[in-house]
Design a protein around this motif. Structure first.
Motif, PDB file in Angstrom:
ATOM      1  N   ASN A 172       0.824  -1.214   0.000  1.00 26.46           N
ATOM      2  CA  ASN A 172       0.000   0.000   0.000  1.00 26.46           C
ATOM      3  C   ASN A 172       0.857   1.262   0.000  1.00 26.46           C
ATOM      4  O   ASN A 172       0.541   2.246  -0.675  1.00 26.46           O
ATOM      5  N   LEU A 173       1.951   1.248   0.760  1.00 29.49           N
ATOM      6  CA  LEU A 173       2.869   2.385   0.768  1.00 29.49           C
ATOM      7  C   LEU A 173       3.527   2.563  -0.600  1.00 29.49           C
ATOM      8  O   LEU A 173       3.689   3.688  -1.094  1.00 29.49           O
ATOM      9  N   MET A 174       3.924   1.451  -1.213  1.00 29.83           N
ATOM     10  CA  MET A 174       4.525   1.523  -2.546  1.00 29.83           C
ATOM     11  C   MET A 174       3.534   2.104  -3.558  1.00 29.83           C
ATOM     12  O   MET A 174       3.910   2.908  -4.417  1.00 29.83           O
ATOM     13  N   LEU A 175       2.272   1.667  -3.453  1.00 31.08           N
ATOM     14  CA  LEU A 175       1.261   2.161  -4.381  1.00 31.08           C
ATOM     15  C   LEU A 175       1.069   3.657  -4.217  1.00 31.08           C
ATOM     16  O   LEU A 175       0.976   4.397  -5.209  1.00 31.08           O
ATOM     17  N   ALA A 176       1.026   4.101  -2.971  1.00 35.52           N
ATOM     18  CA  ALA A 176       0.833   5.533  -2.704  1.00 35.52           C
ATOM     19  C   ALA A 176       1.968   6.365  -3.290  1.00 35.52           C
ATOM     20  O   ALA A 176       1.755   7.474  -3.795  1.00 35.52           O
ATOM     21  N   GLY A 177       3.189   5.829  -3.243  1.00 35.46           N
ATOM     22  CA  GLY A 177       4.346   6.554  -3.744  1.00 35.46           C
ATOM     23  C   GLY A 177       4.675   6.266  -5.193  1.00 35.46           C
ATOM     24  O   GLY A 177       5.565   6.909  -5.774  1.00 35.46           O
TER      25      GLY A 177
END
Length: 578
Positions: free
Chosen positions: A101-106
C-alpha cells in the motif's frame, strides 16, 4: 493469508538453494534444458534472438533467501541464457500488505509484483498500476491452455473485466494436493498415551493436559502445550477463526476478511457470527484457561513460532503444519529422533455431531498468490516472453522438476525422481544448487505433466509420504491405523472447488469497503479478548453475546448481502466469458 514459503516447506520440491561457483561449467542436462524444445515452439522467445541487454528485475519476497540473484542458481542461469533476464530478490519483512500500500501511494512499486489478497489487488487495479494481459494471452497459446479454467475467473476479479494477473498454485489436481492444515502433534506424546485417535476439541484438551503433566520440560526447556503465530497479519484474522473449515459446510474460499463461504448452500455468511468460529474461539479460551495455549502466541510471529517448533518443546501447533517436515528433519539432526510431529484432524463438538463430509478446498483461483506486471516495467514484452515459456511443458518441467539426469530420470516415458532429489526434499540443507523455489512468481502449478507425473514430483500421491515425511512420522500414522497421512481426510472429506466464490471482493474504495474493514478490525480485536478474558464457559457465553450485540450495530449484513449480490452477478458474467 497462506503464506509465503508455505509450499517450500510443505511440498519440499520447491526449494531455493545456494549459489553455484561462477567457474562451474553447465552440466549436460543444464545445457539441454537451455536449448529450446519443440514444446516451447509457441513461446515468443523460441524464434527470436536472446536480447543483448541484461534485464534485472527486482522481486519482493518474505521467504528466507540464500541467494541475492536468480542467476546464482542453475535454473536461473538457464533463464538468463534464454532471455537474459535476472531476478534480484528483495527481502520484505513485516506486514506485506502495508508495504504494498505504501509503494502504491508513492508509485515506487517494482516491475513485477506479488500480491497476497484481493483487497490489495483491487487497489492496484483501481490505481491503474497493473498492465492488462489480454493481448498477451491472445498470442500465447500455451499460457491460454494451461490456465483455461482460471483466466475467466481472473478477469472477474477486476472491475473492468480485463486480465491483470496470473496466480500460483493453480490449477490443482485434487489427488496431488489435499490441503488440510489442522494440528501438528508430537508423536512421542501420542505414543506415551497409547496412540489416541484425536479428533474433538475435548480430546485435544485432555491429551495436551496429560502431555504437559508427563513432560513438564523438553530438552531442558519448559514444555509448551500449543503454539500459534497469532501476531502475523494472517494470524488472529485468519487462523484464529479457521475452525469453520474443519466441518462439512464451509471452506476458506472467501479468504480471511468479513465473510465465510458456505460450500453446501453456495452463499456467503458472516464470519464473526458463524457458529463454528464461535466454537473455535471457545476452544482457544479453554486452552488458555487450562494453561495449554502458549501465552506468547499473541505476540509471536512466524519466526518465533518456528523457533519454538524446531526446539521440539511444543506439544502441538495450530494450523501451521507446513513447517513440520523441516522441523522433523532438524530434530533428527539435533539428536532427538523420537520427537517428531504429524498433522492430525480436529473438529468442534457440533461438527462431530453432524458428521458431515468435510469440504476440502480445491482452489480454482488463489488470491494469496497473485502475480502481475506493473506499469513501471521497462520491458514488459520481455517479461511476457518469459511468462509464455514458463507455461510450456519445457518451462514447467524445468521450473518445478529440475534437470534430467540430476533431479529425475526417464523410465517408460515418465519422470522418476532420483535419490539426489529425494535427499533434497528430505533435507533442505542438502540442496543441489538448483533454484526450484526461486521462480514461484512465474506460476507454479499443481497438475500433472504430459507424462502423467506431477510437475512438482513431490506431489506424486504414491510418493508423497516417502518424500515428505520422515520414517518416524510414517510409523506414527501406521500406529494410529492410518494407511497414509491423508487417509482420514480422504475417507471423511470431499473435494470442494472454489469457483467464482474465490474471486469476489468488495470495492475497497467504497463505503461498503470501509465497513468491511471495520468488521474485520472488530473481529480481530474482540477475538483476542474472547480468548483471554473469560474465566469460565459461562463467562465466555456472556461476553460473546455482548460482543455480538455490539457487532450487529455495525450492520454487517450490508456487506454479506453485497457479497452474495456480487456472486450472482459474477456467475452470470462468467457464463459470458467462457
Amino acid at each position: 493469508m497462506r503464506r509465503k514459503g508455505m509450499l517450500i516447506a510443505m511440498m519440499c520440491g520447491v526449494l531455493l538453494v545456494s549459489a553455484c561457483s561462477s567457474n562451474n561449467k553447465p552440466s549436460a542436462s543444464e545445457s539441454a534444458a537451455a536449448s529450446p524444445s519443440s514444446s516451447a515452439s509457441s513461446s515468443a522467445s523460441s524464434s527470436s534472438e536472446v536480447p543483448k541487454e541484461e534485464y534485472v528485475i527486482k522481486v519482493l519476497t518474505q521467504a528466507a533467501m540464500k541467494v541475492k540473484r536468480s542467476d546464482e542458481t542453475k535454473v536461473g542461469k538457464v533463464i538468463k541464457d534464454k532471455f537474459n533476464i535476472v531476478f534480484e530478490y528483495v527481502q520484505t519483512p513485516g506486514n506485506y500488505a502495508d508495504k504494498l500500500n505504501l509503494m502504491l501511494a508513492g508509485g515506487d512499486y517494482p516491475e513485477m509484483i506479488t500480491i497476497q489478497d484481493n483487497a490489495t489487488f483491487d487497489k492496484y487495479v483501481h490505481a491503474g498500476a497493473l498492465l492488462p494481459l489480454d493481448d498477451f494471452v491472445a498470442k500465447s497459446p500455451d499460457f491460454a491452455k494451461r490456465y483455461s479454467e482460471q483466466i475467466p475467473l481472473w478477469r472477474l476479479s477486476a472491475s473492468d473485466g480485463k486480465l491483470y494477473k496470473w496466480e500460483g498454485m493453480v490449477p490443482v489436481d485434487f489427488r496431488n494436493y489435499v490441503e488440510v492444515n489442522d494440528i501438528g502433534v508430537r508423536t512421542d506424546v501420542l505414543k506415551q498415551q497409547n496412540w489416541p485417535n484425536l479428533l474433538s476439541t475435548d480430546d485435544y484438551i485432555k491429551f495436551l493436559k496429560q502431555g504437559l503433566k508427563d513432560n513438564p520440560t523438553t530438552n531442558g526447556q519448559k514444555t509448551l502445550g500449543m503454539i500459534v503465530p497469532f501476531a502475523e497479519p494472517w494470524g488472529m484474522q485468519g487462523i484464529g477463526a479457521i475452525m469453520y473449515e474443519k466441518g462439512g459446510r464451509y471452506t476458506a474460499a472467501a479468504g480471511n476478511m468479513g465473510v465465510v463461504w458456505n460450500q453446501v448452500d453456495q452463499k456467503f455468511e458472516d464470519m464473526m457470527m458463524n457458529e463454528y468460529v464461535k466454537e473455535g474461539l471457545a476452544f482457544f479460551n479453554k486452552l488458555y484457561r487450562e494453561g495449554i495455549l502458549d501465552k506468547d502466541s499473541f505476540t509471536d510471529k512466524y519466526d518465533q513460532f518456528v523457533e519454538k517448533l524446531n526446539s521440539g518443546r511444543a506439544l502441538s501447533s495450530w494450523y501451521v503444519v507446513w513447517a513440520l517436515s523441516v522441523t522433523n528433519q532438524g530434530l533428527i539432526q539435533a539428536g532427538h529422533p523420537d520427537i517428531q510431529y504429524i498433522n492430525m484432524p480436529v473438529r468442534s463438538k457440533t461438527q462431530i455431531e453432524r458428521n458431515e463430509k468435510r469440504q476440502i478446498r480445491v482452489e480454482d483461483t488463489r488470491p494469496f498468490a497473485i502475480n502481475a506486471i506493473t506499469k513501471n516495467a521497462k520491458h514488459p514484452e520481455r517479461i511476457e516472453d518469459l511468462l509464455a515459456w514458463a507455461a510450456t511443458e519445457e518451462g514447467r518441467i524445468l521450473l518445478q522438476s529440475g534437470f534430467e539426469g540430476e533431479q529425475y530420470t526417464i523410465v517408460d516415458g515418465k519422470r522418476v525422481p532420483t535419490e539426489a532429489y529425494k535427499k533434497m526434499v528430505a533435507d533442505p540443507n542438502s540442496d543441489e544448487k538448483i533454484g526450484l523455489g526461486g521462480f514461484e512468481f512465474l506460476g507454479n502449478v499443481m497438475t500433472n505433466g504430459e507424462d502423467g507425473v506431477p510437475y512438482n514430483m513431490a506431489l506424486d500421491p504414491s510418493l508423497q509420504d516417502e518424500l515428505n515425511l520422515t520414517q518416524q512420522a510414517r510409523d506414527a500414522y501406521s500406529a494410529l491405523g492410518w494407511a497414509n497421512s491423508k487417509d482420514y481426510y480422504l475417507k471423511t472429506g470431499e473435494s470442494a472447488h472454489t469457483g467464482v466464490a474465490g474471486t469476489i471482493a468488495i470495492d475497497t474504495t467504497s463505503e461498503l469497503g470501509a465497513l468491511h474493514q471495520r468488521m474485520v478490525d472488530f473481529r480481530v480485536k474482540n477475538s483476542t479478548a474472547l480468548i483471554i478474558k473469560p474465566k469460565s464457559d459461562e463467562e465466555f457465553e456472556a461476553m460473546y453475546q455482548s460482543v455480538i450485540s455490539d457487532y450487529q450495530k455495525l450492520k454487517p449484513e450490508q456487506v454479506v448481502n453485497e457479497y452474495n449480490r456480487l456472486y450472482q452477478e459474477k456467475k452470470a458474467q462468467l457464463d459470458q466469458l467462457k
